[in-house]
Design an enzyme around this catalytic site. Structure first.
Site, short mmCIF file in Angstrom:
data_model
loop_
_atom_site.label_atom_id
_atom_site.label_comp_id
_atom_site.label_asym_id
_atom_site.label_seq_id
_atom_site.Cartn_x
_atom_site.Cartn_y
_atom_site.Cartn_z
N HIS A 1 36.85 38.28 34.48
CA HIS A 1 36.69 39.24 33.37
C HIS A 1 35.20 39.28 33.03
CE1 HIS A 1 41.09 38.21 32.46
NE2 HIS A 1 41.06 39.41 33.01
N GLU B 1 33.28 37.61 30.00
CA GLU B 1 33.52 36.20 29.66
C GLU B 1 32.36 35.37 30.21
OE1 GLU B 1 38.31 36.99 29.56
OE2 GLU B 1 37.53 35.47 30.93
N HIS C 1 37.60 30.98 32.41
CA HIS C 1 37.64 32.15 31.52
C HIS C 1 37.29 31.74 30.09
CE1 HIS C 1 40.06 35.07 34.05
NE2 HIS C 1 40.13 33.95 34.76
N GLU D 1 40.89 28.26 30.34
CA GLU D 1 40.35 28.98 29.18
C GLU D 1 39.49 28.02 28.37
OE1 GLU D 1 40.70 32.14 28.51
OE2 GLU D 1 42.39 32.78 29.75
#
Ligand code: ZN
Length: 344
Positions: A62, A65, A156, A220
Site C-alpha cells: 500500500h 504506508e 504495513h 501491521e
C-alpha cells in the site's frame, strides 16, 4: 559482475521513487555479496557466504504506508554501505512506487487483493505490478533451492488506530499448524497480537505461504503517516530483530506469552448500497462488543455479535458490493493451537 553502480547515497527508496514504473537492471558487488536490481523497487542480494535462509521483506504494497518503507530503506543502506553483515539471501520489495509517489494507498485497485493470480482479472497498474512481484518472489525462492528456510514479512501500517498497536496476520494454514519459532520471532519483534486467518485470500503473504511454503506474515506496525513524518523509534524491536536475522541468519526467541492470539469468527461482506457498519469513525482495531450488538446492517442482512468480547478489525464500509467490510475476531489461547515445534 559490473563495477559498482551504487544508488546515490545507497538510497534505494529515493532511486525507486525517481523511477517508479521501471528501471534498467543493474548488478554490483558489495563487501558482503552481490546486489541485483532486477526492476524498480525489486532488489535481490546474494551473500558471499552460502545461506539456507531466503528472506523476502516487502514494504509499500500500500503506497502510503511509508513507515516500514523508511525502516527497511535504512536497513538496506547499512547493508549496501557494508555496515550490516549479510548472512541470508535477501529480496527487498517496494511494492507500489507509483502510489507511494502519489501518497495513496493504491491508484486503481487494492494491490493486496491481487496476488495468487487475482491480477489476471484486472487491467490497471496494480495488476501489472502484482504480477512482477510474484515473478520476482518465484525466481528468488527457486534460486535458493527447495530445502532452505523461506521467510516473507510483508510490512504495513494501518488506516486506523488499534487496541494492539502492532500485530501480524498469520495466513490460513489449511490445518498444517503454526510455527512456534515464527511466533517467538514476532514476539521478539514487538508484536502485541497475531490474527489467525480463516480462509484462503489473495493477499501477498497468503500467496508466498501457499505457493512456496514460506513462513509468511502480513505485519501491521501501527498507524499510517506520510514520508518524513514517521517516528522510526516506534519500530525499534522489529528493526533489531530483522537486523539480527539478516546479519546472523538467526531468529530471535521472544516470549510467547506477550502475544494475544485471535481467530476469525466471521468476515463481513457488503451486500447492498445501504450497508452500514454501526461503529464510530474512530473505533480502533480489536475493539470488542457485547453479545447481541448489531455490528452491521443493510436492507438485506444484519450481523449481531455472538459472544461478549468479539471484536472488529479492518472495518471499512467504503468498498464495492461483494467485498469485505471487516473481520469479526475472537480471542483464543495458545494452548488451542496446533504448534509446530520446529527449529526456525
Ligand atoms: Zn497496508
Amino acid at each position: 559482475m559490473s563495477s559498482r553502480f551504487a544508488f546515490p547515497n545507497n538510497d534505494f527508496l529515493a532511486y525507486t521513487l525517481a523511477n517508479p514504473v521501471e528501471c534498467a537492471p543493474q548488478t554490483f558487488s558489495i563487501k558482503e555479496g552481490h546486489v541485483y536490481l532486477e526492476d524498480t523497487g525489486i532488489l535481490r542480494i546474494e551473500p558471499n557466504v552460502s545461506s539456507a535462509t531466503s528472506l523476502v521483506v516487502s514494504v509499500g504494497v500500500h503506497g502510503n504506508e511509508t513507515g516500514p518503507i523508511e525502516l527497511i530503506n535504512a536497513m538496506l543502506k547499512d547493508i549496501l554501505s557494508n555496515e550490516l553483515a549479510l548472512k541470508v539471501r535477501l529480496l527487498v520489495l517496494i511494492g507500489n512506487p507509483v502510489s507511494a509517489n502519489a501518497g495513496r494507498r493504491f491508484m486503481d485497485v487494492n494491490m493486496n487483493r491481487l496476488f495468487s493470480k487475482a491480477w489476471e482479472s484486472f487491467d490497471c497498474p496494480e495488476a501489472i505490478r502484482a504480477q512482477r512481484l510474484e515473478n520476482a518472489v518465484q525466481r528468488f525462492y527457486e534460486l535458493g533451492g527447495k530445502s532452505g528456510l523461506r521467510l516473507h514479512y510483508d510490512l504495513h501500517t494501518a488506516i486506523r488506530e488499534s487496541e494492539y498497536e502492532k500485530f501480524a496476520v498469520y495466513p490460513f494454514d489449511h490445518g498444517a499448524g503454526y510455527s512456534q519459532a515464527q511466533l517467538r520471532f514476532l514476539a521478539a519483534s514487538g508484536l502485541d497480537a497475531v490474527l489467525l486467518s480463516h480462509q484462503p485470500t489473495t493477499t501477498f503473504s497468503y500467496y508466498t505461504n501457499r505457493v512456496f511454503g514460506a513462513h509468511s506474515f502480513t505485519v501491521e506496525l501501527g498507524k499510517v503517516y506520510p514520508f518524513g513524518e514517521n517516528d522510526l523509534s516506534r519500530f525499534t524491536d522489529i528493526d533489531f530483530s530483522l537486523r539480527k536475522l539478516i546479519s546472523t541468519a538467526g531468529l530471535l526467541n521472544g516470549d510467547l506469552n506477550r502475544i494475544k492470539i485471535f481467530s476469525v469468527e466471521a468476515a463481513l461482506i457488503k451486500d447492498s448500497e445501504d450497508y452500514e457498519l454501526n461503529i464510530g469513525v474512530n473505533v480502533k482495531n480489536f475493539t470488542g462488543f457485547a453479545k447481541g450488538y448489531c455490528l452491521a446492517s443493510s436492507a438485506l442482512s444484519s450481523y449481531l455479535i455472538k459472544v461478549d468480547g468479539d471484536a472488529i478489525i479492518f472495518p471499512n464500509a467504503n468498498v464495492p458490493i461483494g467485498q469485505r467490510t471487516g473481520l469479526v475476531v475472537r480471542p483464543t489461547l495458545l494452548e488451542n493451537l496446533l504448534l509446530l515445534d520446529e527449529l526456525g
